[in-house]
Design a protein around this motif. Structure first.
Motif, PDB file in Angstrom:
ATOM      1  N   ALA A   1      44.973  44.983  35.097  1.00  0.00           N
ATOM      2  CA  ALA A   1      45.947  43.914  35.093  1.00  0.00           C
ATOM      3  C   ALA A   1      46.703  44.265  36.478  1.00  0.00           C
ATOM      4  N   ASP A   2      47.129  45.417  36.852  1.00  0.00           N
ATOM      5  CA  ASP A   2      47.667  45.764  38.052  1.00  0.00           C
ATOM      6  C   ASP A   2      46.930  45.319  39.307  1.00  0.00           C
ATOM      7  N   TRP A   3      45.667  45.546  39.263  1.00  0.00           N
ATOM      8  CA  TRP A   3      44.412  45.346  40.090  1.00  0.00           C
ATOM      9  C   TRP A   3      44.541  43.734  40.220  1.00  0.00           C
ATOM     10  N   VAL A   4      44.226  42.956  39.352  1.00  0.00           N
ATOM     11  CA  VAL A   4      44.489  41.475  39.421  1.00  0.00           C
ATOM     12  C   VAL A   4      45.685  41.048  39.993  1.00  0.00           C
ATOM     13  N   ASP A   5      46.722  41.610  39.493  1.00  0.00           N
ATOM     14  CA  ASP A   5      48.342  41.143  39.995  1.00  0.00           C
ATOM     15  C   ASP A   5      48.174  41.305  41.536  1.00  0.00           C
ATOM     16  N   GLY A   6      47.498  42.464  42.039  1.00  0.00           N
ATOM     17  CA  GLY A   6      47.669  43.005  43.422  1.00  0.00           C
ATOM     18  C   GLY A   6      46.778  41.963  44.355  1.00  0.00           C
ATOM     19  N   LEU A   7      45.347  41.723  43.540  1.00  0.00           N
ATOM     20  CA  LEU A   7      44.465  40.739  44.139  1.00  0.00           C
ATOM     21  C   LEU A   7      45.217  39.440  44.314  1.00  0.00           C
ATOM     22  N   LEU A   8      45.664  39.036  43.404  1.00  0.00           N
ATOM     23  CA  LEU A   8      46.537  37.459  43.341  1.00  0.00           C
ATOM     24  C   LEU A   8      47.413  37.423  44.544  1.00  0.00           C
ATOM     25  N   THR A   9      48.335  38.547  44.511  1.00  0.00           N
ATOM     26  CA  THR A   9      49.215  38.669  45.601  1.00  0.00           C
ATOM     27  C   THR A   9      48.861  38.671  46.926  1.00  0.00           C
ATOM     28  N   THR A  10      47.900  39.673  47.202  1.00  0.00           N
ATOM     29  CA  THR A  10      47.435  39.800  48.480  1.00  0.00           C
ATOM     30  C   THR A  10      46.803  38.647  49.021  1.00  0.00           C
ATOM     31  N   TYR A  11      45.947  38.098  48.193  1.00  0.00           N
ATOM     32  CA  TYR A  11      45.118  36.756  48.670  1.00  0.00           C
ATOM     33  C   TYR A  11      45.521  35.608  48.286  1.00  0.00           C
ATOM     34  N   GLU A  12      46.891  35.576  48.036  1.00  0.00           N
ATOM     35  CA  GLU A  12      47.662  34.275  47.504  1.00  0.00           C
ATOM     36  C   GLU A  12      46.959  33.394  46.504  1.00  0.00           C
ATOM     37  N   LEU A  13      46.264  34.112  45.521  1.00  0.00           N
ATOM     38  CA  LEU A  13      45.535  33.214  44.565  1.00  0.00           C
ATOM     39  C   LEU A  13      46.177  33.167  43.361  1.00  0.00           C
ATOM     40  N   SER A  14      47.554  33.083  43.182  1.00  0.00           N
ATOM     41  CA  SER A  14      48.024  32.934  41.726  1.00  0.00           C
ATOM     42  C   SER A  14      47.929  31.655  41.160  1.00  0.00           C
ATOM     43  N   GLU A  15      47.637  30.595  42.152  1.00  0.00           N
ATOM     44  CA  GLU A  15      47.114  29.335  41.464  1.00  0.00           C
ATOM     45  C   GLU A  15      45.924  29.126  41.013  1.00  0.00           C
ATOM     46  N   CYS A  16      45.068  30.203  41.175  1.00  0.00           N
ATOM     47  CA  CYS A  16      43.398  30.121  40.963  1.00  0.00           C
ATOM     48  C   CYS A  16      43.304  30.740  39.607  1.00  0.00           C
ATOM     49  N   VAL A  17      44.031  31.919  39.238  1.00  0.00           N
ATOM     50  CA  VAL A  17      43.833  32.377  37.758  1.00  0.00           C
ATOM     51  C   VAL A  17      44.997  32.500  37.252  1.00  0.00           C
ATOM     52  N   ALA A  18      44.987  31.964  36.111  1.00  0.00           N
ATOM     53  CA  ALA A  18      46.372  31.777  35.053  1.00  0.00           C
ATOM     54  C   ALA A  18      46.533  32.889  34.626  1.00  0.00           C
ATOM     55  N   PRO A  19      47.945  33.295  34.453  1.00  0.00           N
ATOM     56  CA  PRO A  19      48.321  34.535  33.851  1.00  0.00           C
ATOM     57  C   PRO A  19      47.733  34.845  32.440  1.00  0.00           C
ATOM     58  N   CYS A  20      47.226  33.916  31.854  1.00  0.00           N
ATOM     59  CA  CYS A  20      46.670  34.123  30.525  1.00  0.00           C
ATOM     60  C   CYS A  20      45.172  34.906  30.667  1.00  0.00           C
ATOM     61  N   TRP A  21      44.723  35.111  31.725  1.00  0.00           N
ATOM     62  CA  TRP A  21      43.414  35.630  31.813  1.00  0.00           C
ATOM     63  C   TRP A  21      42.788  36.454  31.060  1.00  0.00           C
ATOM     64  N   PRO A  22      43.753  37.415  30.457  1.00  0.00           N
ATOM     65  CA  PRO A  22      43.160  38.347  29.427  1.00  0.00           C
ATOM     66  C   PRO A  22      42.579  37.664  28.198  1.00  0.00           C
ATOM     67  N   SER A  23      43.291  36.426  27.819  1.00  0.00           N
ATOM     68  CA  SER A  23      42.663  35.772  26.440  1.00  0.00           C
ATOM     69  C   SER A  23      41.297  35.095  26.752  1.00  0.00           C
ATOM     70  N   HIS A  24      40.814  34.822  27.968  1.00  0.00           N
ATOM     71  CA  HIS A  24      39.413  34.453  28.325  1.00  0.00           C
ATOM     72  C   HIS A  24      38.334  35.727  28.324  1.00  0.00           C
ATOM     73  N   GLY A  25      37.641  35.936  27.430  1.00  0.00           N
ATOM     74  CA  GLY A  25      36.732  36.808  27.473  1.00  0.00           C
ATOM     75  C   GLY A  25      35.646  36.812  28.821  1.00  0.00           C
ATOM     76  N   GLY A  26      35.260  35.494  29.453  1.00  0.00           N
ATOM     77  CA  GLY A  26      34.215  35.451  30.387  1.00  0.00           C
ATOM     78  C   GLY A  26      35.182  35.703  31.734  1.00  0.00           C
ATOM     79  N   VAL A  27      36.486  35.469  31.966  1.00  0.00           N
ATOM     80  CA  VAL A  27      37.215  35.521  33.016  1.00  0.00           C
ATOM     81  C   VAL A  27      37.444  37.134  32.931  1.00  0.00           C
ATOM     82  N   VAL A  28      37.856  37.755  31.759  1.00  0.00           N
ATOM     83  CA  VAL A  28      37.737  39.150  31.806  1.00  0.00           C
ATOM     84  C   VAL A  28      36.690  40.045  32.589  1.00  0.00           C
ATOM     85  N   GLU A  29      35.426  39.526  32.068  1.00  0.00           N
ATOM     86  CA  GLU A  29      34.452  40.161  32.619  1.00  0.00           C
ATOM     87  C   GLU A  29      34.255  40.147  34.001  1.00  0.00           C
ATOM     88  N   GLU A  30      34.309  38.831  34.342  1.00  0.00           N
ATOM     89  CA  GLU A  30      34.300  38.438  35.650  1.00  0.00           C
ATOM     90  C   GLU A  30      35.280  39.357  36.685  1.00  0.00           C
TER      91      GLU A  30
END
Length: 186
Positions: free
Chosen positions: A76-105
């Motif tokens: 979660a920390d890494w994903v938050d850093g990734l979304l901030t660094t690459y300005e991708l917060s519109e690309c990955v919804a905050p509920c990503w942990p509830s989506h198994g395939g997205v978690v694995e990706e």
């Protein structure tokens, strides 16, 4: 028999040299034992994973099923850093942990990032460039596509459709070893 003073001095210096060499060897051995102990710890952790089907090799398991609370927090920390660094917060919804395939990706993306970052730190190469080109952008593209239902979560989390299980009766019909007409013969 008495040993002359010069001979005593020579033997004393030789003994001191031998002691210094032993200290160096002792340090080298201590370092090697520490390295071996770490390797044993890693191998023990790997071998303690459950095996599938009674075999000696562990059945692959989804990251989410083997991850600890600390693993989830680190991801979660890494994903938050990734979304901030690459300005991708519109690309990955905050509920990503509830989506198994997205978690694995995202777990796989982090694993690839760690390997590339480690390789780049060791030697001057293009591992991070390769990660950006072959891992980051394709992963984000898949997550943003209609492949994953997370795209319906822009205004709040939505659960996925109910998965329809495989019709097990069709396996025997599709098995190439049973002469299935769907598969070309060899």
């Amino acid at each position: 028999m008495t040993v002359p003073g010069a001979e005593v001095e020579r033997r004393l210096r030789a003994a001191e040299t031998d002691i210094a060499e032993l200290r160096t060897h002792t340090t080298d051995i201590t370092d090697a034992v520490g390295s071996l102990a770490e390797s044993v710890k890693v191998l023990t952790k790997r071998s303690s994973r459950p095996t599938g089907g009674g075999g000696s090799e562990a059945e692959p398991t989804a990251w989410a099923l083997r991850a600890t609370d600390d693993d989830w927090a680190a991801l979660a920390d890494w994903v938050d850093g990734l979304l901030t660094t690459y300005e991708l917060s519109e690309c990955v919804a905050p509920c990503w942990p509830s989506h198994g395939g997205v978690v694995e990706e995202l777990a796989a993306l982090r694993s690839a990032w760690r390997a590339a970052a480690a390789k780049s730190a060791e030697e001057d190469d293009d591992a991070m460039s390769f990660w950006h080109d072959r891992a980051l952008y394709p992963t984000i593209t898949r997550i943003m596509s209609t492949f994953y239902p997370i795209n319906g979560c822009r205004n709040g989390h939505r659960t996925s459709e109910t998965v329809r299980p495989t019709d097990r009766r069709t396996i025997a019909l599709a098995n190439p070893s049973k002469g299935c007409p769907s598969w070309p013969s060899r």
